[in-house]
Motif scaffolding. Structure first.
Motif, short mmCIF file in Angstrom:
data_model
loop_
_atom_site.label_atom_id
_atom_site.label_comp_id
_atom_site.label_asym_id
_atom_site.label_seq_id
_atom_site.Cartn_x
_atom_site.Cartn_y
_atom_site.Cartn_z
N SER A 179 0.85 -1.19 0.00
CA SER A 179 0.00 0.00 0.00
C SER A 179 0.89 1.24 0.00
CB SER A 179 -0.90 0.01 1.25
OG SER A 179 -0.10 0.08 2.42
N GLY A 180 0.27 2.40 0.03
CA GLY A 180 1.02 3.65 0.16
C GLY A 180 1.65 4.11 -1.14
N PRO A 228 -3.55 3.46 -13.42
CA PRO A 228 -4.81 3.13 -12.75
C PRO A 228 -4.61 2.60 -11.33
CG PRO A 228 -4.31 1.52 -14.45
CD PRO A 228 -3.30 2.61 -14.58
N VAL A 229 -3.40 2.23 -10.93
CA VAL A 229 -3.17 1.68 -9.59
C VAL A 229 -2.88 2.76 -8.55
CG1 VAL A 229 -2.36 -0.52 -10.51
CG2 VAL A 229 -0.70 1.27 -9.93
N SER A 230 -2.81 4.02 -8.98
CA SER A 230 -2.37 5.08 -8.08
C SER A 230 -3.22 6.33 -8.24
CB SER A 230 -0.91 5.40 -8.40
OG SER A 230 -0.43 6.46 -7.65
N SER A 231 -3.45 7.04 -7.13
CA SER A 231 -4.22 8.29 -7.22
C SER A 231 -3.42 9.39 -7.89
CB SER A 231 -4.71 8.73 -5.85
OG SER A 231 -3.63 8.95 -4.97
N SER A 232 -2.09 9.35 -7.79
CA SER A 232 -1.26 10.31 -8.52
C SER A 232 0.08 9.69 -8.87
CB SER A 232 -1.07 11.61 -7.72
OG SER A 232 -0.27 11.39 -6.59
N MET A 286 7.13 8.04 -9.63
CA MET A 286 6.61 7.78 -8.28
C MET A 286 5.11 7.59 -8.29
SD MET A 286 7.98 7.59 -5.31
CE MET A 286 7.31 7.22 -3.73
N PHE A 287 4.65 6.48 -7.72
CA PHE A 287 3.21 6.22 -7.52
C PHE A 287 2.87 6.62 -6.09
CE2 PHE A 287 3.11 2.23 -10.50
CZ PHE A 287 3.38 3.04 -11.58
N GLY A 347 2.02 12.18 2.28
CA GLY A 347 2.66 12.23 0.98
C GLY A 347 3.57 13.42 0.81
N GLU A 348 4.21 13.87 1.90
CA GLU A 348 5.10 15.03 1.81
C GLU A 348 6.25 14.73 0.89
OE1 GLU A 348 6.16 15.30 5.87
OE2 GLU A 348 4.36 16.37 6.44
N HIS A 349 6.57 15.68 0.03
CA HIS A 349 7.74 15.54 -0.83
C HIS A 349 8.96 15.96 -0.04
CE1 HIS A 349 5.22 14.71 -4.14
NE2 HIS A 349 4.61 15.86 -4.06
N GLY A 350 10.04 15.28 -0.28
CA GLY A 350 11.27 15.64 0.39
C GLY A 350 11.32 15.14 1.82
#
Length: 182
Positions: free
Chosen positions: A54-55, A79-83, A124-125, A170-173
């Protein structure tokens, strides 16, 4: 018998005018190479996705630009990821490495390749909708700067390296922290 000078000039003029289209055609660039969409000029090989329950996860492979023009991958989806984001790993001033979105996307020079790999540039998913199980396949669509897109399939594989968890939300960095037992 001599040919009048005015007729000779006329003949030369007609011949010169007739040659102009041929010269223009010979000097013009080949528009067929630049008119093809970027998606048709780029291939992907050795593509795979990291297995994850997950994640988050990531996709890797080698992108090759077979054209004489630079092309840029600007976005992605699956399709497997929201973004899906295009990411890079950068080293901060203190020596730590962080993952972040790649400004401007991935630019491929003419007739060059870019290898997407763990610890470097990758796709990145974020927000997986389902577990990515070893041996399954998933589709990924890349969008290019000219608006064209290319969809390909990548196999999900186990990858023992980079066993990490990222900051919440989902913070970047966000600094990866080792998973328990890693």
């Amino acid at each position: 018998m001599s040919v009048p000078t005015s007729l000779t000039r006329l003949t030369r003029g007609v011949l010169a005018l007739g040659a102009v289209p041929l010269l223009l055609a010979a000097c013009s660039s080949d528009d067929t190479a630049t008119a093809q969409p970027a998606a048709e000029q780029v291939s992907i090989t050795d593509q795979w996705v990291k297995a994850a329950p997950s994640g988050m996860s990531a996709a890797f492979g080698t992108l090759t630009n077979d054209s004489a023009q630079p092309v840029t991958v600007v976005a992605g989806s699956s399709p497997v990821s929201s973004s899906v984001e295009l990411h890079e790993i950068v080293t901060k001033a203190d020596g730590t490495k962080v993952m972040q979105p790649k400004p401007g996307g991935f630019t491929l020079a003419p007739h060059a390749s870019l290898t997407l790999r763990p610890g470097a540039d990758h796709i990145m998913f974020m927000g997986l909708h389902q577990a990515l199980r070893t041996g399954s396949d998933t589709s990924i669509t890349l969008v290019f700067g000219d608006g064209s897109s290319k969809t390909f399939t990548a196999q999900v594989r186990d990858f023992p390296g980079n066993q990490e968890e990222y900051g919440t939300g989902g913070e970047h960095g966000a600094q990866p922290t080792p998973a328990p037992g890693a």
